[in-house]
Design a protein around this motif. Sequence first.
Motif, mmCIF file in Angstrom:
data_model
loop_
_atom_site.group_PDB
_atom_site.id
_atom_site.type_symbol
_atom_site.label_atom_id
_atom_site.label_comp_id
_atom_site.label_asym_id
_atom_site.label_seq_id
_atom_site.Cartn_x
_atom_site.Cartn_y
_atom_site.Cartn_z
ATOM 1 N N GLY A 65 0.849 -1.203 -0.141
ATOM 2 C CA GLY A 65 0.254 -0.012 0.031
ATOM 3 C C GLY A 65 0.859 1.162 -0.200
ATOM 4 N N LEU A 66 1.878 1.198 0.582
ATOM 5 C CA LEU A 66 2.784 2.588 0.838
ATOM 6 C C LEU A 66 3.990 2.485 -0.095
ATOM 7 C CD1 LEU A 66 2.685 3.084 4.721
ATOM 8 C CD2 LEU A 66 1.145 3.892 2.779
ATOM 9 N N GLY A 67 4.666 1.245 -0.193
ATOM 10 C CA GLY A 67 6.130 1.372 -0.905
ATOM 11 C C GLY A 67 5.895 1.354 -2.579
ATOM 12 N N THR A 68 4.782 1.111 -3.022
ATOM 13 C CA THR A 68 4.602 1.190 -4.458
ATOM 14 C C THR A 68 4.334 2.588 -5.002
ATOM 15 O OG1 THR A 68 2.216 0.780 -3.858
ATOM 16 C CG2 THR A 68 3.385 -1.008 -4.811
ATOM 17 N N LEU B 3 -1.489 11.480 -2.293
ATOM 18 C CA LEU B 3 -1.591 10.691 -3.631
ATOM 19 C C LEU B 3 -2.991 11.165 -4.580
ATOM 20 C CD1 LEU B 3 -0.884 8.211 -5.290
ATOM 21 C CD2 LEU B 3 -2.391 6.702 -3.804
ATOM 22 N N VAL B 4 -3.918 11.657 -4.046
ATOM 23 C CA VAL B 4 -4.778 12.288 -4.531
ATOM 24 C C VAL B 4 -4.540 13.516 -5.352
ATOM 25 C CG1 VAL B 4 -6.996 13.726 -4.557
ATOM 26 C CG2 VAL B 4 -6.603 11.508 -3.281
ATOM 27 N N VAL B 5 -3.384 14.491 -4.782
ATOM 28 C CA VAL B 5 -2.912 15.463 -5.377
ATOM 29 C C VAL B 5 -2.241 15.096 -6.497
ATOM 30 C CG1 VAL B 5 -1.299 17.362 -5.019
ATOM 31 C CG2 VAL B 5 -2.713 16.805 -3.262
ATOM 32 N N TYR B 6 -1.111 14.049 -6.596
ATOM 33 C CA TYR B 6 -0.456 13.625 -7.594
ATOM 34 C C TYR B 6 -1.536 12.820 -8.633
ATOM 35 C CZ TYR B 6 1.815 10.231 -10.357
ATOM 36 O OH TYR B 6 2.342 9.482 -11.524
ATOM 37 N N LEU B 7 -2.516 12.448 -8.359
ATOM 38 C CA LEU B 7 -3.171 11.811 -9.455
ATOM 39 C C LEU B 7 -3.944 12.789 -10.312
ATOM 40 C CD1 LEU B 7 -4.750 8.663 -7.375
ATOM 41 C CD2 LEU B 7 -3.042 8.803 -9.484
ATOM 42 N N ALA B 8 -4.474 14.086 -9.402
ATOM 43 C CA ALA B 8 -5.051 15.050 -10.257
ATOM 44 C C ALA B 8 -4.159 15.755 -11.208
ATOM 45 C CB ALA B 8 -5.726 15.754 -9.365
ATOM 46 N N ASP C 257 1.024 13.897 -31.215
ATOM 47 C CA ASP C 257 0.329 14.665 -30.316
ATOM 48 C C ASP C 257 -0.328 13.926 -29.224
ATOM 49 O OD1 ASP C 257 -1.694 14.031 -31.988
ATOM 50 O OD2 ASP C 257 -2.494 16.036 -31.677
ATOM 51 N N VAL C 258 -0.399 12.446 -29.375
ATOM 52 C CA VAL C 258 -1.269 11.605 -28.599
ATOM 53 C C VAL C 258 -0.547 10.809 -27.686
ATOM 54 C CG1 VAL C 258 -2.821 9.397 -28.820
ATOM 55 C CG2 VAL C 258 -3.096 11.522 -30.375
ATOM 56 N N GLY C 259 0.921 10.133 -28.126
ATOM 57 C CA GLY C 259 1.517 9.279 -27.499
ATOM 58 C C GLY C 259 2.135 9.848 -26.044
ATOM 59 N N TRP C 260 2.358 10.978 -26.122
ATOM 60 C CA TRP C 260 3.067 11.426 -24.702
ATOM 61 C C TRP C 260 1.783 11.815 -23.942
ATOM 62 C CZ3 TRP C 260 1.784 16.379 -22.895
ATOM 63 C CH2 TRP C 260 1.019 17.330 -23.671
ATOM 64 N N ARG C 261 0.758 12.251 -24.440
ATOM 65 C CA ARG C 261 -0.408 12.310 -23.477
ATOM 66 C C ARG C 261 -0.804 10.884 -22.824
ATOM 67 N NH1 ARG C 261 -2.273 17.648 -24.356
ATOM 68 N NH2 ARG C 261 -1.673 18.329 -26.680
ATOM 69 N N LEU C 262 -0.965 9.968 -23.618
ATOM 70 C CA LEU C 262 -1.294 8.760 -23.020
ATOM 71 C C LEU C 262 -0.260 8.441 -21.819
ATOM 72 C CD1 LEU C 262 -2.564 6.663 -26.074
ATOM 73 C CD2 LEU C 262 -3.920 7.632 -24.316
ATOM 74 N N ALA C 263 1.110 8.610 -22.268
ATOM 75 C CA ALA C 263 2.036 8.331 -21.096
ATOM 76 C C ALA C 263 1.761 8.959 -19.790
ATOM 77 C CB ALA C 263 3.572 8.767 -21.324
ATOM 78 N N PHE C 264 1.226 9.898 -19.548
ATOM 79 C CA PHE C 264 0.825 10.341 -18.393
ATOM 80 C C PHE C 264 -0.313 9.582 -17.845
ATOM 81 C CE2 PHE C 264 3.290 13.871 -20.052
ATOM 82 C CZ PHE C 264 3.955 14.192 -19.136
ATOM 83 N N GLY C 265 -1.256 9.221 -18.583
ATOM 84 C CA GLY C 265 -2.226 8.189 -17.998
ATOM 85 C C GLY C 265 -1.938 7.038 -17.712
ATOM 86 N N ILE C 266 -0.774 6.650 -17.682
ATOM 87 C CA ILE C 266 -0.307 5.509 -17.161
ATOM 88 C C ILE C 266 -0.260 5.654 -15.708
ATOM 89 C CG2 ILE C 266 1.598 3.834 -17.013
ATOM 90 C CD1 ILE C 266 2.248 4.241 -19.803
ATOM 91 N N GLY D 154 -1.678 4.793 -10.039
ATOM 92 C CA GLY D 154 -2.084 5.406 -8.731
ATOM 93 C C GLY D 154 -3.490 5.200 -8.286
ATOM 94 N N LEU D 155 -4.347 4.914 -9.280
ATOM 95 C CA LEU D 155 -5.826 4.529 -8.576
ATOM 96 C C LEU D 155 -5.952 3.367 -7.817
ATOM 97 C CD1 LEU D 155 -8.006 5.945 -11.611
ATOM 98 C CD2 LEU D 155 -7.960 6.930 -9.228
ATOM 99 N N VAL D 156 -4.907 2.463 -8.581
ATOM 100 C CA VAL D 156 -5.019 1.194 -7.958
ATOM 101 C C VAL D 156 -4.437 1.121 -6.515
ATOM 102 C CG1 VAL D 156 -4.016 -1.173 -8.283
ATOM 103 C CG2 VAL D 156 -4.973 0.037 -10.176
ATOM 104 N N ILE D 157 -3.360 1.788 -6.416
ATOM 105 C CA ILE D 157 -2.540 2.267 -5.088
ATOM 106 C C ILE D 157 -3.457 2.596 -4.244
ATOM 107 C CG2 ILE D 157 -0.521 3.297 -3.996
ATOM 108 C CD1 ILE D 157 0.852 3.088 -6.561
ATOM 109 N N LEU D 158 -4.270 3.577 -4.701
ATOM 110 C CA LEU D 158 -5.203 4.634 -3.732
ATOM 111 C C LEU D 158 -6.183 3.439 -3.123
ATOM 112 C CD1 LEU D 158 -5.975 7.338 -2.822
ATOM 113 C CD2 LEU D 158 -7.672 7.450 -4.419
ATOM 114 N N LEU D 159 -6.736 2.531 -3.968
ATOM 115 C CA LEU D 159 -7.836 1.556 -3.348
ATOM 116 C C LEU D 159 -6.859 0.570 -2.288
ATOM 117 C CD1 LEU D 159 -9.462 0.423 -6.689
ATOM 118 C CD2 LEU D 159 -10.307 1.782 -4.784
#
Length: 493
Positions: A37-40, A109-114, A193-202, A207-212
């Motif tokens: 939960g924390l280390g990841t 973590l929420v701040v980072y995700l947003a 103009d798409v690939g680099w935007r998707l990179a941030f989506g990873i 992060g959402l998984v870690i949040l859970l």
Amino acid sequence: MSAAQHRVAGPGPVETDVPGRLDRLPWSAWHWRILIGLGTVWILDGLEVTVVGNLAARLAEPGSGIAISTVQVTTVAAALYVAGACCGALFFGWLTDRLGRKKLFMITLVVYLAATAITALSWTTWFFFLCRFLTGFGIGGEYAAINSAIDELIPARVRGRIDLIVNGSFWIGAALGAFASIALLNTSLFATDVGWRLAFGIGVVLGLVILLVRRHVPESPRWLFTHGRGEEAEAIVAEAERIVERETGKPLPPVDEPPIRIRERGPVGFVTIARTLVTTYRRRTILGLSLFIGQSFLYNSVTFGYAAILTEFFDVPAGDTGYYFAVIAVGNFLGPLLLGHFFDSVGRRPMIAGTYIGSGVLLFGTAWLFQRGSLDATTMTACWTAVLFLASAGASAAYLTVSEVFPLETRAMSIAFFYAVGTAAGGISGPLLFNGLVSSGEVGDASLAFCIGAGLMAGAGLVEAAIGVKAERRSLESIAAPLSQVSEPAAKS
């Protein structure tokens, strides 16, 4: 069950054996839950930094959707990310000591995700810079909240190796970011103009998984006791004991460490924090700053600038830099993974000093070979992998050091202080100086950048050898007594 006496109300001190009970626990599913939960979270940081470093050339290409240069990405944006992390560490570190570990490792973590999510929507340079600052702001808060929580929940006998592996997991994210950038930079798969935007989506998805998972991580019982919440602390430790006894099928051994007496106190002010760092623990403060400045300069320079070295001096295509960086990332993670247990057995001082000085010597050698023209992209990467195998273990131990050698009430703020000051000195100046020298295209300038990093690492190692703290297999309270600890008899319930 505990023999500790807890006072529910009143001004008198209370006696608790919670620290000893936590330290005597064998490794269990309860600890795995904390570790996952924390280390990841460091995986997110590694992913974030590496993706941006490897996407720098693509962002600067016509048609990327944003008018920005490679130098702006690797210097200004990198420095703003680190500046945000410094500010976030100080702000959230202050809140962590006041409001608790759990609240803050959820909020940060929420701040980072947003911030990461809105980075993908960047359309102009100034907005991209702002997003990088805010993303760093969230990550910086994570450093203070997570390291303090992990050290207060993990048994003393394995605290060193676990802390090193957790901080070293940054490089799992770096490897993921390197491989992801290979695919995302492939214009036959994704438009410019798409690939680099998707990179941030990873990072957002991970992060959402870690949040859970993180919702189930408990508050630090040590923090709870100093804030008059002894019953909650007792409940958390009792649950951990039940889990362990259920797993092992036998009762736990008796607690070896004597109980401590704690008097509840209000929030610790900045004057008290400053006095603790500057007066009470002056030598430890010098030690922490030395370790952080050295590793911060080296790592922020390499993570933000290695792709530029490959493209500038070895003509590696921008889309292929991820392969080389993935190799470096694997070497970096193997350092803490394979060397971590020695920090608990051989000891903190010899291992930290050895990894810092050793990496500095290897980097001097790399600079010499590079200056002579003896390296190509492959052998340069091999040299850096060797350097960072040692440096990664040492750098992870810097976080371990500052999280265990100061009192509980100031732990998160101490981590934040060293991260912020050390990173501001090395992490902001590092990318600016390193990439400024590399971007000149002169071999001599790049070699000088390598030597500066090597000198700072070796110097920090010498400081550790001189004044390092013997903290291996010791309880946090024996290394630095809590400010709320008293010697008078405890009140009876």
